[in-house]
Design a protein around this motif. Structure first.
Motif, PDB file in Angstrom:
ATOM      1  N   ILE A  72      -8.567  17.027   0.833  1.00 55.77           N
ATOM      2  CA  ILE A  72      -7.207  16.516   1.026  1.00 55.77           C
ATOM      3  C   ILE A  72      -7.125  15.039   0.684  1.00 55.77           C
ATOM      4  O   ILE A  72      -6.186  14.587   0.010  1.00 55.77           O
ATOM      5  N   ILE A  73      -8.120  14.265   1.121  1.00 56.04           N
ATOM      6  CA  ILE A  73      -8.107  12.823   0.839  1.00 56.04           C
ATOM      7  C   ILE A  73      -8.323  12.566  -0.649  1.00 56.04           C
ATOM      8  O   ILE A  73      -7.616  11.753  -1.261  1.00 56.04           O
ATOM      9  N   ARG A  74      -9.283  13.267  -1.239  1.00 52.47           N
ATOM     10  CA  ARG A  74      -9.628  13.054  -2.647  1.00 52.47           C
ATOM     11  C   ARG A  74      -8.456  13.343  -3.572  1.00 52.47           C
ATOM     12  O   ARG A  74      -8.255  12.646  -4.585  1.00 52.47           O
ATOM     13  N   LEU A  75      -7.685  14.359  -3.243  1.00 52.15           N
ATOM     14  CA  LEU A  75      -6.550  14.731  -4.085  1.00 52.15           C
ATOM     15  C   LEU A  75      -5.213  14.279  -3.491  1.00 52.15           C
ATOM     16  O   LEU A  75      -4.157  14.633  -4.007  1.00 52.15           O
ATOM     17  N   GLY A  76      -5.278  13.489  -2.426  1.00 48.29           N
ATOM     18  CA  GLY A  76      -4.047  13.071  -1.761  1.00 48.29           C
ATOM     19  C   GLY A  76      -3.112  12.287  -2.651  1.00 48.29           C
ATOM     20  O   GLY A  76      -1.884  12.449  -2.588  1.00 48.29           O
TER      21      GLY A  76
ATOM     22  N   ILE B 244      -3.495   7.001   2.368  1.00 45.13           N
ATOM     23  CA  ILE B 244      -4.873   7.314   2.749  1.00 45.13           C
ATOM     24  C   ILE B 244      -5.773   7.368   1.523  1.00 45.13           C
ATOM     25  O   ILE B 244      -6.901   6.863   1.530  1.00 45.13           O
ATOM     26  N   TYR B 245      -5.264   7.959   0.437  1.00 46.04           N
ATOM     27  CA  TYR B 245      -6.059   8.044  -0.784  1.00 46.04           C
ATOM     28  C   TYR B 245      -6.429   6.660  -1.313  1.00 46.04           C
ATOM     29  O   TYR B 245      -7.602   6.400  -1.639  1.00 46.04           O
ATOM     30  N   HIS B 246      -5.455   5.768  -1.396  1.00 41.82           N
ATOM     31  CA  HIS B 246      -5.740   4.445  -1.938  1.00 41.82           C
ATOM     32  C   HIS B 246      -6.645   3.635  -1.009  1.00 41.82           C
ATOM     33  O   HIS B 246      -7.491   2.862  -1.487  1.00 41.82           O
ATOM     34  N   CYS B 247      -6.495   3.801   0.289  1.00 34.89           N
ATOM     35  CA  CYS B 247      -7.428   3.164   1.223  1.00 34.89           C
ATOM     36  C   CYS B 247      -8.840   3.680   0.989  1.00 34.89           C
ATOM     37  O   CYS B 247      -9.811   2.902   0.934  1.00 34.89           O
ATOM     38  N   TRP B 248      -8.961   4.993   0.833  1.00 33.59           N
ATOM     39  CA  TRP B 248     -10.271   5.619   0.612  1.00 33.59           C
ATOM     40  C   TRP B 248     -10.924   5.105  -0.669  1.00 33.59           C
ATOM     41  O   TRP B 248     -12.115   4.761  -0.691  1.00 33.59           O
ATOM     42  N   VAL B 249     -10.134   5.012  -1.742  1.00 30.67           N
ATOM     43  CA  VAL B 249     -10.673   4.524  -3.015  1.00 30.67           C
ATOM     44  C   VAL B 249     -11.092   3.069  -2.904  1.00 30.67           C
ATOM     45  O   VAL B 249     -12.187   2.686  -3.351  1.00 30.67           O
ATOM     46  N   ARG B 250     -10.255   2.236  -2.292  1.00 36.91           N
ATOM     47  CA  ARG B 250     -10.576   0.814  -2.174  1.00 36.91           C
ATOM     48  C   ARG B 250     -11.779   0.573  -1.265  1.00 36.91           C
ATOM     49  O   ARG B 250     -12.462  -0.442  -1.398  1.00 36.91           O
TER      50      ARG B 250
ATOM     51  N   GLU C 139      10.197   4.696   2.730  1.00 35.76           N
ATOM     52  CA  GLU C 139       9.152   5.230   1.838  1.00 35.76           C
ATOM     53  C   GLU C 139       9.052   4.465   0.524  1.00 35.76           C
ATOM     54  O   GLU C 139       7.961   4.116   0.071  1.00 35.76           O
ATOM     55  N   TYR C 140      10.176   4.171  -0.105  1.00 31.97           N
ATOM     56  CA  TYR C 140      10.154   3.515  -1.412  1.00 31.97           C
ATOM     57  C   TYR C 140       9.498   2.142  -1.317  1.00 31.97           C
ATOM     58  O   TYR C 140       8.619   1.803  -2.113  1.00 31.97           O
ATOM     59  N   GLY C 141       9.913   1.347  -0.327  1.00 31.72           N
ATOM     60  CA  GLY C 141       9.343   0.020  -0.177  1.00 31.72           C
ATOM     61  C   GLY C 141       7.869   0.052   0.178  1.00 31.72           C
ATOM     62  O   GLY C 141       7.065  -0.716  -0.376  1.00 31.72           O
ATOM     63  N   ILE C 142       7.479   0.927   1.088  1.00 33.02           N
ATOM     64  CA  ILE C 142       6.071   1.034   1.479  1.00 33.02           C
ATOM     65  C   ILE C 142       5.226   1.430   0.275  1.00 33.02           C
ATOM     66  O   ILE C 142       4.146   0.870   0.039  1.00 33.02           O
ATOM     67  N   TYR C 143       5.741   2.376  -0.501  1.00 36.18           N
ATOM     68  CA  TYR C 143       5.001   2.822  -1.686  1.00 36.18           C
ATOM     69  C   TYR C 143       4.824   1.685  -2.691  1.00 36.18           C
ATOM     70  O   TYR C 143       3.727   1.475  -3.216  1.00 36.18           O
ATOM     71  N   LEU C 144       5.897   0.934  -2.955  1.00 37.15           N
ATOM     72  CA  LEU C 144       5.813  -0.145  -3.936  1.00 37.15           C
ATOM     73  C   LEU C 144       4.805  -1.216  -3.550  1.00 37.15           C
ATOM     74  O   LEU C 144       4.076  -1.736  -4.386  1.00 37.15           O
ATOM     75  N   TRP C 145       4.747  -1.553  -2.263  1.00 28.23           N
ATOM     76  CA  TRP C 145       3.985  -2.711  -1.818  1.00 28.23           C
ATOM     77  C   TRP C 145       2.575  -2.394  -1.350  1.00 28.23           C
ATOM     78  O   TRP C 145       1.730  -3.307  -1.263  1.00 28.23           O
ATOM     79  N   HIS C 146       2.283  -1.132  -1.049  1.00 30.17           N
ATOM     80  CA  HIS C 146       1.050  -0.868  -0.318  1.00 30.17           C
ATOM     81  C   HIS C 146      -0.213  -1.261  -1.075  1.00 30.17           C
ATOM     82  O   HIS C 146      -1.154  -1.812  -0.494  1.00 30.17           O
ATOM     83  N   LEU C 147      -0.253  -1.023  -2.391  1.00 32.21           N
ATOM     84  CA  LEU C 147      -1.483  -1.302  -3.125  1.00 32.21           C
ATOM     85  C   LEU C 147      -1.704  -2.805  -3.278  1.00 32.21           C
ATOM     86  O   LEU C 147      -2.847  -3.285  -3.208  1.00 32.21           O
ATOM     87  N   LEU C 148      -0.622  -3.564  -3.466  1.00 29.34           N
ATOM     88  CA  LEU C 148      -0.751  -5.019  -3.517  1.00 29.34           C
ATOM     89  C   LEU C 148      -1.306  -5.568  -2.208  1.00 29.34           C
ATOM     90  O   LEU C 148      -2.173  -6.446  -2.193  1.00 29.34           O
ATOM     91  N   ILE C 149      -0.805  -5.046  -1.094  1.00 31.32           N
ATOM     92  CA  ILE C 149      -1.244  -5.515   0.216  1.00 31.32           C
ATOM     93  C   ILE C 149      -2.707  -5.146   0.453  1.00 31.32           C
ATOM     94  O   ILE C 149      -3.515  -5.973   0.908  1.00 31.32           O
TER      95      ILE C 149
ATOM     96  N   GLY D 149      -0.786  -1.134  -9.694  1.00 30.46           N
ATOM     97  CA  GLY D 149      -1.243   0.193 -10.082  1.00 30.46           C
ATOM     98  C   GLY D 149      -0.295   1.332  -9.802  1.00 30.46           C
ATOM     99  O   GLY D 149      -0.464   2.424 -10.348  1.00 30.46           O
ATOM    100  N   VAL D 150       0.721   1.129  -8.950  1.00 31.20           N
ATOM    101  CA  VAL D 150       1.629   2.226  -8.618  1.00 31.20           C
ATOM    102  C   VAL D 150       2.920   2.191  -9.431  1.00 31.20           C
ATOM    103  O   VAL D 150       3.712   3.145  -9.377  1.00 31.20           O
ATOM    104  N   LEU D 151       3.161   1.118 -10.179  1.00 32.56           N
ATOM    105  CA  LEU D 151       4.465   0.957 -10.820  1.00 32.56           C
ATOM    106  C   LEU D 151       4.703   1.916 -11.976  1.00 32.56           C
ATOM    107  O   LEU D 151       5.850   2.112 -12.400  1.00 32.56           O
TER     108      LEU D 151
END
Length: 361
Positions: free
Chosen positions: A40-44, A20-26, A303-313, A135-137
């Motif tokens: 909650i979103i800002r510090l998520g 949610i945080y990265h969606c909000w920032v983008r 969780e691990y896979g979703i976290y790795l790929w979410h920002l690229l997607i 950005g998440v690596l």
């Protein structure tokens, strides 16, 4: 070793906060009228990543404890097992980013050290490399360096008890304060602001207490009598979440990557709150059979896979999808956010299944 489903639910909630945080920032950090929701979103992202570190410490301690009860801890065997879990999908993510996204600009001689540092999982030591390709690596570099220290920390914790966790918190806070104060004087205020996140979160010695707090929680669950009544554990969780909310309010007011008391202590305070949540959640009874719990448990599994790929997607859709641009022009931020999250989850699940099938679970 039996998994605790409540801990997996905490992991899934941390993942959702990061998504949610990265969606909000983008989406341009759109203004939200409700202060609590905005907080909650800002510090998520900060809360979610801190939770990942605490959960890593918790899980590694549990794993090492189980290995010790069934045999002897073999350091290189333990490292091999950790690398087998994280590296295949990590390297696949790195390869896809370099070949099929805007990160392809790094494929030249000028950036060879950047790519090499990512391959060796030391990119978090360099501020210009840490968030460059994906950005998440950077979190994987920090986590890997904790893995290298984990067996030593495990033995020290078992020998001297919870005072090691307290000393770890003091050490981390002092390292952060010293680093902040020195670099602020050396770089000047303007440059310090640019690099403050790197100083605060991307160096192992300024986040070490996050992992130690998780290990300390696991130590308590294995060496002390637990909570027998679920209502006590639920109350403890609620109080811990409430305390973290007030800690977040203080962080927003006085800063979380700043050269002051708040900047030195904030992440440690959040990690302590998360550690308490994990501890109380560990003892909550029930079988988690309702629909929401089932969804969260499914997310936790990937969780691990979703976290790795979410920002690229998210970035790829933001830059290249006409539909996304059209919806944004009409102000349909919620619809775009749902697409972002759904796409990130789908890709994370697919690549996780693919790598697990290839290397074996």
């Amino acid at each position: 070793m039996v998994r605790n489903r409540n801990i997996d639910i905490v992991r899934a909630v941390a993942l959702i906060l990061v998504l949610i945080y990265h969606c909000w920032v983008r989406l341009g950090s759109i203004q939200i009228d409700n202060f609590a929701v905005l907080l909650i979103i800002r510090l998520g992202g900060e809360i979610g990543v801190t939770a990942f570190f605490v959960l890593s410490g918790f899980g590694i301690y549990q794993s090492l404890y189980y290995n010790e009860q069934t045999g002897k801890i073999q350091y290189f065997s333990y490292i091999k097992k950790r690398l087998k879990r994280i590296l295949p999908q990590y390297y696949l993510n790195l390869l896809v980013a370099l070949l099929f996204t805007s990160a392809a600009v790094y494929i030249n001689r000028v950036h060879i050290l950047n790519i090499l540092s990512h391959v060796l999982l030391i990119h978090n030591f360099f501020p210009s490399f840490a968030g460059a390709i994906n950005g998440v690596l950077w979190t994987m570099g920090v986590t890997f360096q904790f893995y290298l220290l984990a067996v030593f920390l495990y033995k020290i914790l078992n020998k001297f008890g919870m005072k090691c966790v307290l000393l770890g918190i003091v050490f981390t806070v002092l390292c952060k304060a010293t680093t902040f104060h020195f670099f602020k004087s050396y770089l000047g205020v303007d440059k310090f602001v640019i690099y403050s996140f790197w100083f605060s979160r991307q160096l192992i010695f300024t986040v070490l207490d996050n992992f130690l707090i998780g290990m300390g929680v696991a130590y308590i669950t294995q060496h002390f009598k637990g909570i027998s009544k679920s209502w006590v554990a639920v109350t403890g969780c609620f109080m811990s979440v409430t305390l973290m909310y007030f800690v977040c309010k203080v962080g927003v007011t006085y800063g979380i990557h700043t050269d002051n008391i708040s900047g030195y202590l904030w992440h440690s305070e959040v990690a302590i709150c998360i550690g308490c949540i994990i501890l109380f959640a560990y003892y909550i009874g029930g079988e988690n059979k309702n629909y929401i719990c089932k969804v969260l448990l499914a997310l936790s599994k990937y969780e691990y896979g979703i976290y790795l790929w979410h920002l690229l997607i998210i970035d790829n859709l933001m830059q290249n999808s006409p539909l996304i641009q059209q919806w944004l022009n009409f102000g349909n931020y919620l619809g775009v956010g749902i697409i972002f999250v759904a796409a990130a989850i789908g890709v994370g699940v697919i690549f996780t299944k693919m790598t697990n099938h290839t290397i074996g679970k």
